[in-house]
Write a protein that holds these residues in place. Structure first.
Motif, mmCIF file in Angstrom:
data_model
loop_
_atom_site.group_PDB
_atom_site.id
_atom_site.type_symbol
_atom_site.label_atom_id
_atom_site.label_comp_id
_atom_site.label_asym_id
_atom_site.label_seq_id
_atom_site.Cartn_x
_atom_site.Cartn_y
_atom_site.Cartn_z
ATOM 1 N N HIS A 44 0.870 -1.054 -0.074
ATOM 2 C CA HIS A 44 -0.112 0.155 0.064
ATOM 3 C C HIS A 44 0.857 1.121 0.024
ATOM 4 O O HIS A 44 0.569 2.277 -0.828
ATOM 5 C CB HIS A 44 -1.073 -0.104 1.112
ATOM 6 C CG HIS A 44 -1.989 0.972 1.292
ATOM 7 N ND1 HIS A 44 -1.711 2.230 1.823
ATOM 8 C CD2 HIS A 44 -3.122 1.292 0.453
ATOM 9 C CE1 HIS A 44 -2.674 3.314 1.590
ATOM 10 N NE2 HIS A 44 -3.788 2.435 0.960
ATOM 11 N N SER A 45 1.976 1.076 0.875
ATOM 12 C CA SER A 45 2.911 2.471 0.831
ATOM 13 C C SER A 45 3.392 2.700 -0.539
ATOM 14 O O SER A 45 3.588 3.629 -1.044
ATOM 15 C CB SER A 45 3.989 2.358 1.734
ATOM 16 O OG SER A 45 3.141 2.626 3.067
ATOM 17 N N THR A 77 2.995 6.770 0.047
ATOM 18 C CA THR A 77 2.989 7.393 1.443
ATOM 19 C C THR A 77 3.906 6.426 2.460
ATOM 20 O O THR A 77 4.245 5.148 2.175
ATOM 21 C CB THR A 77 1.404 7.248 2.042
ATOM 22 O OG1 THR A 77 1.200 5.988 1.863
ATOM 23 C CG2 THR A 77 0.711 8.303 1.109
ATOM 24 N N ASN A 78 4.195 6.921 3.515
ATOM 25 C CA ASN A 78 5.009 6.127 4.413
ATOM 26 C C ASN A 78 4.132 5.489 5.802
ATOM 27 O O ASN A 78 4.920 5.033 6.588
ATOM 28 C CB ASN A 78 5.981 7.082 5.022
ATOM 29 C CG ASN A 78 5.722 8.070 5.900
ATOM 30 O OD1 ASN A 78 4.562 8.543 6.063
ATOM 31 N ND2 ASN A 78 6.508 8.813 6.745
ATOM 32 N N THR A 79 2.971 5.655 5.850
ATOM 33 C CA THR A 79 2.187 5.066 7.095
ATOM 34 C C THR A 79 2.357 3.478 7.009
ATOM 35 O O THR A 79 2.820 2.839 8.145
ATOM 36 C CB THR A 79 0.653 5.232 6.780
ATOM 37 O OG1 THR A 79 0.683 6.724 6.861
ATOM 38 C CG2 THR A 79 0.133 4.801 8.118
ATOM 39 N N GLY A 80 2.086 2.843 6.092
ATOM 40 C CA GLY A 80 2.411 1.377 6.055
ATOM 41 C C GLY A 80 3.883 1.096 6.383
ATOM 42 O O GLY A 80 4.207 0.054 6.826
ATOM 43 N N LEU A 81 4.829 1.681 5.607
ATOM 44 C CA LEU A 81 6.308 1.594 5.574
ATOM 45 C C LEU A 81 6.539 1.786 7.237
ATOM 46 O O LEU A 81 7.326 0.834 7.622
ATOM 47 C CB LEU A 81 6.908 2.357 4.854
ATOM 48 C CG LEU A 81 8.481 2.539 4.952
ATOM 49 C CD1 LEU A 81 9.319 1.299 4.742
ATOM 50 C CD2 LEU A 81 8.916 3.892 4.376
ATOM 51 N N ASN A 82 6.218 2.646 7.975
ATOM 52 C CA ASN A 82 6.557 2.900 9.345
ATOM 53 C C ASN A 82 5.892 1.968 10.173
ATOM 54 O O ASN A 82 6.456 1.481 11.211
ATOM 55 C CB ASN A 82 6.469 4.443 9.588
ATOM 56 C CG ASN A 82 7.479 5.294 9.273
ATOM 57 O OD1 ASN A 82 8.648 4.781 9.211
ATOM 58 N ND2 ASN A 82 7.090 6.285 8.533
ATOM 59 N N LEU A 86 10.783 6.404 9.091
ATOM 60 C CA LEU A 86 11.473 6.447 7.600
ATOM 61 C C LEU A 86 10.424 7.360 6.656
ATOM 62 O O LEU A 86 9.196 7.244 6.792
ATOM 63 C CB LEU A 86 11.421 5.198 7.134
ATOM 64 C CG LEU A 86 12.184 3.977 7.803
ATOM 65 C CD1 LEU A 86 12.109 2.668 7.057
ATOM 66 C CD2 LEU A 86 13.670 4.503 7.808
ATOM 67 N N SER A 87 10.937 8.134 5.800
ATOM 68 C CA SER A 87 10.283 8.956 5.066
ATOM 69 C C SER A 87 9.795 8.194 3.798
ATOM 70 O O SER A 87 10.595 6.913 3.535
ATOM 71 C CB SER A 87 11.220 10.272 4.394
ATOM 72 O OG SER A 87 12.368 9.743 3.811
ATOM 73 N N TYR A 88 9.075 8.412 2.768
ATOM 74 C CA TYR A 88 8.723 7.776 1.919
ATOM 75 C C TYR A 88 9.688 7.701 0.684
ATOM 76 O O TYR A 88 10.127 8.864 0.421
ATOM 77 C CB TYR A 88 7.402 7.812 1.050
ATOM 78 C CG TYR A 88 7.060 7.066 -0.102
ATOM 79 C CD1 TYR A 88 6.850 5.746 -0.039
ATOM 80 C CD2 TYR A 88 7.409 7.806 -1.220
ATOM 81 C CE1 TYR A 88 6.676 5.000 -1.164
ATOM 82 C CE2 TYR A 88 7.437 7.064 -2.405
ATOM 83 C CZ TYR A 88 6.946 5.706 -2.465
ATOM 84 O OH TYR A 88 6.868 5.085 -3.572
ATOM 85 N N SER A 89 10.281 6.697 0.173
ATOM 86 C CA SER A 89 11.053 6.682 -0.909
ATOM 87 C C SER A 89 11.021 5.061 -1.562
ATOM 88 O O SER A 89 11.004 4.260 -0.655
ATOM 89 C CB SER A 89 12.576 7.067 -0.596
ATOM 90 O OG SER A 89 13.409 5.936 0.001
ATOM 91 N N ILE A 90 11.137 4.824 -2.712
ATOM 92 C CA ILE A 90 11.102 3.564 -3.160
ATOM 93 C C ILE A 90 12.336 2.944 -2.624
ATOM 94 O O ILE A 90 12.144 1.782 -2.507
ATOM 95 C CB ILE A 90 11.170 3.726 -4.679
ATOM 96 C CG1 ILE A 90 10.560 2.184 -5.332
ATOM 97 C CG2 ILE A 90 12.294 4.023 -5.526
ATOM 98 C CD1 ILE A 90 9.404 1.880 -4.877
ATOM 99 N N GLU A 91 13.394 3.502 -2.423
ATOM 100 C CA GLU A 91 14.690 2.887 -2.091
ATOM 101 C C GLU A 91 14.246 2.237 -0.492
ATOM 102 O O GLU A 91 14.729 1.091 -0.127
ATOM 103 C CB GLU A 91 15.988 3.998 -1.989
ATOM 104 C CG GLU A 91 17.002 2.878 -1.687
ATOM 105 C CD GLU A 91 17.321 1.928 -2.621
ATOM 106 O OE1 GLU A 91 18.121 1.048 -2.173
ATOM 107 O OE2 GLU A 91 17.004 2.043 -3.733
#
Length: 553
Positions: A439-440, A445-450, A462-467
């Motif tokens: 989803h991120s 977006t970075n919600t799911g990532l974090n 973490l900020s959103y980035s594809i990396e």
């Protein structure tokens, strides 16, 4: 389709849902006149479809998940120093590693199309069976069969690219179908399942008994995974699924599925959270594992709410046709000796972890759940009988033993007690963590990532980035049969994967038979094949040349 080599008689199974697993042991055979006539009969036939899916691993020659670990940048092929190097063909994408092995995936090909045949028979019953007006039952049963067929074709398409697309029971000799059409059917199958399997058909609160069943949410998650793969690998959209449809599917799971991240990452994998709890000669485990396991007195089924879909296995496999064990596990133990300090049983020495992975992730809190170190475990490996030894092995699905070296299956007297087949650990195909990260990725977006990152690294944002997404996925899903397919989709035709594998494995230091050497990986060789696998030569021959070989093989 004569080159598929499936049996014309379909073996059916009784559906027994217990606290530990869905029993797919074959009990009897039914003919077409009785097998698909009503709800009860089609329900029984559906279990045959699940059994077919299970056999793509339990009756495998290589198998989808073992392939993904052999091929990725995170592990070498490994195995024994004197073993045939057939599996190292996959590790190196080079037939020169074992020139006589031009039929690597023949059993896999047969198993997949046999399972698809079973699914097509059940799907056909949508029209022919007497459903007694019970449309919910029809949607639940046919939806599962459609989702299973979607999973099977998604596996085949990732492994081989263009494959024969068969949507009705037939023995017609068909050529390979363009991948765009195959994926269109995959998306249609997942969409049907998501729309027709009732949301309350397999409640999450009853997951101990429902575990292994495909829910509408599992179908939605698989559709999103397939979307990301197709768009990335082929560099174009597919009319079967749009980006917004993939996002909507993920948001339905997030908003309505009720899934949660497991608090402790290691608890998702039994070898990562278990120690010997034996007492007075009675074997037992001390474990916080959130899954199915045997504890010495019986089966425990404490399924994590993070699990969206498990592929089920049992300890009843034998050499008389009952193929229901997780046969990948024996590959992952060290050669000839049990590592009793970490409760890892001996095996075939496959998938030694690359130094690149160790150097990149050794400070991550998840590392010890993914990998065990021979040095840290006080374990002296049999390096003289080991190929591509690095001192590190994978942990998540490793075979297990007790502190005295007794293998789990022997100590508990499970099934045949055989080190090659008596493994019951289910394979988690989809976790909620993957939903959040997909989803991120799709929404930027970075919600799911974090949410995923902070489970293991509290307080770090973490900020959103594809990396950042890619780095998180690489450690979160390490050695779960996912990472290689991520690499393949990060650039058209798998080019990103070729570079990543070359960086990790071209010139990497290993030991072969106790002698230090370096590995090699030719990225041009990989690119010529576009990361696709070898079509089995037997199937090409049986088809009379209707099937063709992939480029580079």
């Amino acid at each position: 389709m004569k080159h598929l080599l499936y049996s014309g008689t379909l073996a059916f199974a009784t559906l027994t849902i217990s606290s530990c697993s869905m029993d797919t042991e074959s009990k009897t055979s039914l003919n077409d006149e009785t097998a698909y006539r009503n709800i009860e009969a089609v329900e029984m036939a559906l279990v045959g479809c699940y059994d077919g899916w299970q056999r793509t691993i339990s009756g495998e020659e290589i198998g989808m998940y073992m392939l993904a670990e052999f091929a990725s940048d995170q592990a070498h092929g490994g195995l024994g120093f004197s073993d045939a190097k057939n599996n190292n063909i996959i590790d190196q994408f080079d037939i020169a590693a074992a020139p006589s092995y031009n039929n690597l995936f023949n059993t896999d090909w047969i198993n997949y199309y046999a399972a698809i045949f079973r699914c097509n028979k059940v799907i056909q019953a949508e029209i022919t069976a007497d459903w007694g007006g019970d449309m919910a039952a029809k949607g639940r049963i046919i939806g599962q069969a459609r989702a299973l067929r979607g999973i099977l074709y998604f596996d085949l398409a990732r492994m081989f690219g263009d494959v024969p697309l068969i949507t009705v029971p037939t023995e017609e000799n068909l050529p390979r179908t363009d991948a765009a059409e195959v994926y269109k059917q995959i998306f249609e199958d997942f969409k049907y399942a998501a729309a027709n399997i009732p949301a309350d058909a397999f409640p999450l609160e009853a997951r101990a008994s429902n575990d292994g069943r495909i829910t509408k949410y599992a179908a939605e998650a698989m559709m999103a995974r397939a979307y990301l793969y197709y768009v990335g690998y082929y560099g174009q959209e597919n009319e079967g699924c749009s980006k917004q449809e993939a996002i909507d599917a993920l948001e339905d799971i997030i908003n309505n599925g009720g899934y949660e991240l497991e608090a402790n990452y290691a608890d998702l994998f039994m070898p990562a959270c278990t120690t010997d709890g034996s007492n007075g000669g009675a074997y037992a485990w001390n474990t916080t594992f959130k899954g199915k396991y045997y504890d010495g007195s019986g089966w425990v089924s404490d399924i994590s709410k993070e699990v969206i879909l498990n592929l089920k296995f049992s300890a009843t496999a034998d050499y008389n046709g009952n193929a229901d064990g997780n046969v990948f596990q024996v590959y992952l133990g060290p050669r000839n000796k049990c590592a009793t300090g970490v409760n890892i049983a001996s095996g075939w020495g496959a998938c030694s972890v690359t130094q690149k992975f160790v150097d990149t992730y050794k400070e991550d809190p998840r590392f010890s759940a993914c990998v065990w170190s021979c040095a840290d475990a006080g374990f002296t490996a049999d390096v003289n009988d080991t190929y591509e030894y690095t001192g590190y092995y994978t942990r998540k699905y490793a075979p297990m033993c007790f502190a005295d070296g007794t293998r789990q299956e022997v100590g508990f007297e499970l099934g045949e007690q055989h080190m090659n087949i008596t493994y019951y650990q289910d394979w988690t195909v989809m976790r909620y963590a993957d939903v959040l990260l997909m989803h991120s990725e799709l929404t930027g977006t970075n919600t799911g990532l974090n949410m995923v990152h902070q489970r293991s690294c509290p307080g770090e944002s973490l900020s959103y980035s594809i990396e950042n997404i890619r780095k998180e996925r690489a450690i979160e899903f390490a050695f779960e049969g996912i990472h290689f397919w991520d690499l393949m989709r990060y650039e058209k035709d798998g080019a990103y994967a070729g570079r990543a594998i070359a960086e990790a494995q071209n010139g990497a230091k290993v030991m072969n038979g106790g002698v230090e050497t370096t590995t090699s990986f030719n990225v041009e060789n990989f690119n010529a094949k576009k990361g696709l696998m070898q079509i089995p030569n037997t199937q090409i021959t049986l088809s009379g040349g209707v099937l063709t070989q992939n480029a580079g093989w």
